[in-house]
Design an enzyme around this catalytic site. Structure first.
Site, PDB file in Angstrom:
ATOM      1  N   PRO A   1       0.820  -1.207   0.000  1.00 26.79           N
ATOM      2  CA  PRO A   1       0.000   0.000   0.000  1.00 26.79           C
ATOM      3  C   PRO A   1       0.858   1.264   0.000  1.00 26.79           C
ATOM      4  O   PRO A   1       1.865   1.336   0.700  1.00 26.79           O
ATOM      5  CB  PRO A   1      -0.771  -0.107   1.316  1.00 26.79           C
ATOM      6  CG  PRO A   1       0.159  -0.852   2.220  1.00 26.79           C
ATOM      7  CD  PRO A   1       0.863  -1.856   1.323  1.00 26.79           C
TER       8      PRO A   1
ATOM      9  N   CYS B   1       5.088  29.430 -14.753  1.00 30.24           N
ATOM     10  CA  CYS B   1       4.774  29.893 -16.101  1.00 30.24           C
ATOM     11  C   CYS B   1       4.310  28.743 -16.968  1.00 30.24           C
ATOM     12  O   CYS B   1       5.023  28.292 -17.868  1.00 30.24           O
ATOM     13  CB  CYS B   1       6.003  30.567 -16.712  1.00 30.24           C
ATOM     14  SG  CYS B   1       6.600  31.887 -15.678  1.00 30.24           S
ATOM     15  N   GLU B   2       3.138  28.228 -16.685  1.00 31.31           N
ATOM     16  CA  GLU B   2       2.539  27.104 -17.405  1.00 31.31           C
ATOM     17  C   GLU B   2       1.043  27.199 -17.229  1.00 31.31           C
ATOM     18  O   GLU B   2       0.568  27.361 -16.100  1.00 31.31           O
ATOM     19  CB  GLU B   2       2.931  25.759 -16.755  1.00 31.31           C
ATOM     20  CG  GLU B   2       4.301  25.250 -17.004  1.00 31.31           C
ATOM     21  CD  GLU B   2       4.448  24.535 -18.332  1.00 31.31           C
ATOM     22  OE1 GLU B   2       3.425  24.251 -18.994  1.00 31.31           O
ATOM     23  OE2 GLU B   2       5.595  24.283 -18.712  1.00 31.31           O
TER      24      GLU B   2
HETATM   25  C1  LIG Z   1       3.294   2.650  -6.935  1.00 30.00           C
HETATM   26  C2  LIG Z   1       3.268   1.236  -6.541  1.00 30.00           C
HETATM   27  C3  LIG Z   1       2.614   0.840  -5.367  1.00 30.00           C
HETATM   28  C4  LIG Z   1       1.832   1.785  -4.478  1.00 30.00           C
HETATM   29  O1  LIG Z   1       0.692   2.239  -5.141  1.00 30.00           O
HETATM   30  P1  LIG Z   1      -0.444   3.050  -4.333  1.00 30.00           P
HETATM   31  O2  LIG Z   1      -1.435   3.348  -5.409  1.00 30.00           O
HETATM   32  O3  LIG Z   1       0.175   4.265  -3.784  1.00 30.00           O
HETATM   33  O4  LIG Z   1      -0.967   2.144  -3.294  1.00 30.00           O
HETATM   34  C5  LIG Z   1       2.700  -0.481  -5.000  1.00 30.00           C
HETATM   35  N1  LIG Z   1       3.357  -1.387  -5.761  1.00 30.00           N
HETATM   36  C6  LIG Z   1       3.982  -1.035  -6.918  1.00 30.00           C
HETATM   37  C7  LIG Z   1       4.696  -2.080  -7.702  1.00 30.00           C
HETATM   38  C8  LIG Z   1       3.948   0.280  -7.341  1.00 30.00           C
HETATM   39  O5  LIG Z   1       4.542   0.617  -8.491  1.00 30.00           O
END
Ligand SMILES: *Cc1c(COP(=O)(O)O)cnc(C)c1O
Length: 425
Positions: free
Chosen positions: A274, A355-356
């Site tokens: 997570p 500046c975008e």
């Molecule tokens: C980015 C990523 C996560 C975390 O994703 P969340 O959407 O922030 O929970 C977990 N595993 C992998 C392989 C990722 O690339």
């Protein structure tokens, strides 16, 4: 859900008044609540406690070493995607043996670093990567474990840039390919290919994609086992919903209620990665209104944080609830919704100084009337906020502050002009 609340019209992070932090540290500043991180981690640990589960917090979502330190102490492992993130985990005394390494483009140096660190699984994204890992591990005389990232090809509604679990992505391999790879490499002496990784991407608002992915991947695991290979763990990746608006995503318990019954008695360790579900609403970006401006029929609040500080609105059209840090009683928000409106609000575009044209934090947003000098809190900015920030327009990156109960500390200083040129010889 989080520890940011209004008391007598003043926004607090835990027991610390946000205005106090602004006075001490200036703006823009990321402000994190330690207890929100811990609370989310504990809820997930508890929800999945019926089966052996390792939670690997995703460093790329919010990776300040002070945050990684207390997450490690609270029992978290880590999901890393680069040698730099591995370095962060090591500096934070994180447990490499509870960490997994994903990413489609691991370089030889990064692989050697991760082998030396003793990470638990390399999450393998292609056959060539596995072959390279085997070659390097042999040369280095190291043994390690690997999980093959398989695309279960389940689709769900999210932004096109953050869909990853379908066939047509650069991530992982498809199911047919996966079986061949196990047949060919599972017996290797140095690299034990003994786990399966699935990562769906980000932003799903129901548990269904996860339940469907597990249902789709279990027969594949069964198949792999029947062919005489070991599959000891299933890594279900990340992408669990974060509360960007109120109550629109499943809780850790709801995910567990859907997933755990499918895995019980399957003799599989579970790994979860997570990111934003742990940290998104553990942080706000605090910014100050520099100017008010009227353009045609539009009102603009020009603030001192821009897309270099928080790129999600520009990049993904992401929604972040924004509200003043100090409000009259009648403006105390009851909800953090896209269309939260109350009598007396006015419609603003909240834009940065860059500046975008794409430099905005919110468009057509109802806000209490704001004036020069007011503080605005951009909520649920803990994930992919600071970590995606840049120095574009030669802007110093914001400070990061951690609040714990009655206390706050600066966990990353605001950059200075000297920092901007420090590496330029
Ligand atoms: C980015 C990523 C996560 C975390 O994703 P969340 O959407 O922030 O929970 C977990 N595993 C992998 C392989 C990722 O690339």
């Amino acid at each position: 859900m989080d520890y940011f609340s209004y008391q007598n019209g003043n926004l607090f992070a835990e027991n610390v008044k946000i205005e106090t932090i602004a006075q001490a540290v200036g703006t823009p500043v990321y402000i994190y609540s330690k207890n929100t991180f811990i609370d989310h981690l504990h809820k997930m640990q508890k929800a999945f406690s019926e089966i052996e589960t390792t939670i690997c917090y995703s460093v790329k979502a919010c990776g300040n070493i002070n945050i990684l330190k207390f997450m490690a102490e609270a029992g978290s492992g880590f999901d890393i995607v680069s040698g730099g993130e591995l370095f962060r985990v090591q500096k934070a005394n994180g447990d490499a043996s509870k960490s997994v390494y994903a990413g489609v483009g691991k370089t030889d140096n990064e692989i050697i670093e991760a082998l030396n660190a003793g990470i638990e699984y390399f999450n393998i994204e292609s056959q060539e990567e596995l072959e390279n890992l085997i070659t390097i591990a042999k040369k280095q005389g190291k043994k390690t474990k690997a999980a093959l990232r398989i695309n279960p090809d389940v689709q769900y509604k999210t932004h096109a840039y953050i869909t990853t679990g379908v066939k047509e992505t650069k991530f992982g391999v498809d199911i047919e390919h996966a079986i061949n790879i196990f047949d060919k490499y599972a017996g290797d002496e140095n690299v034990s290919l003994c786990a399966v990784h699935v990562h769906l991407g980000s932003g799903g608002k129901t548990i269904d994609p996860y339940v469907n992915a597990v249902k789709k991947i279990l027969p594949v695991i069964e198949d792999i086992r029947k062919r005489g290979h070991t599959v000891e763990a299933l890594d279900l990746g990340g992408g669990y919903g974060a509360d960007y608006e109120s109550d629109t995503v499943p809780s850790a318990q709801q995910y567990a209620d859907g997933i755990v019954p499918l895995l019980i008695d399957k003799n599989l360790k579970l790994i979860l990665e997570p990111g934003k579900s742990i940290c998104a609403n553990a942080g706000i970006l605090l910014t100050r209104v520099i100017y008010n401006k009227q353009g045609g029929s539009k009102k603009f609040a020009i603030v001192d944080a821009g897309m270099n500080d928080l790129i999600r609105p520009s990049l993904y059209e992401a929604f972040h609830f924004i509200w003043p840090a100090k409000v009259d009683e009648k403006f105390i928000p009851s909800q953090r919704e896209q269309n939260f409106k109350t009598d007396g609000t006015e419609i603003y575009d909240v834009v940065g100084p860059i500046c975008e044209g794409a430099d905005f934090l919110a468009k057509d947003r109802a806000l209490p009337p704001v004036k020069r000098g007011d503080l605005l809190a951009v909520f649920t900015a803990g994930a992919y906020g600071y970590t995606m920030s840049s120095n574009y327009n030669a802007r110093c990156r914001a400070a990061e502050v951690l609040v714990d109960g009655d206390n706050f500390s600066i966990i990353r200083k605001r950059e200075t002009y000297e920092d901007l040129i420090a590496l330029e010889g």
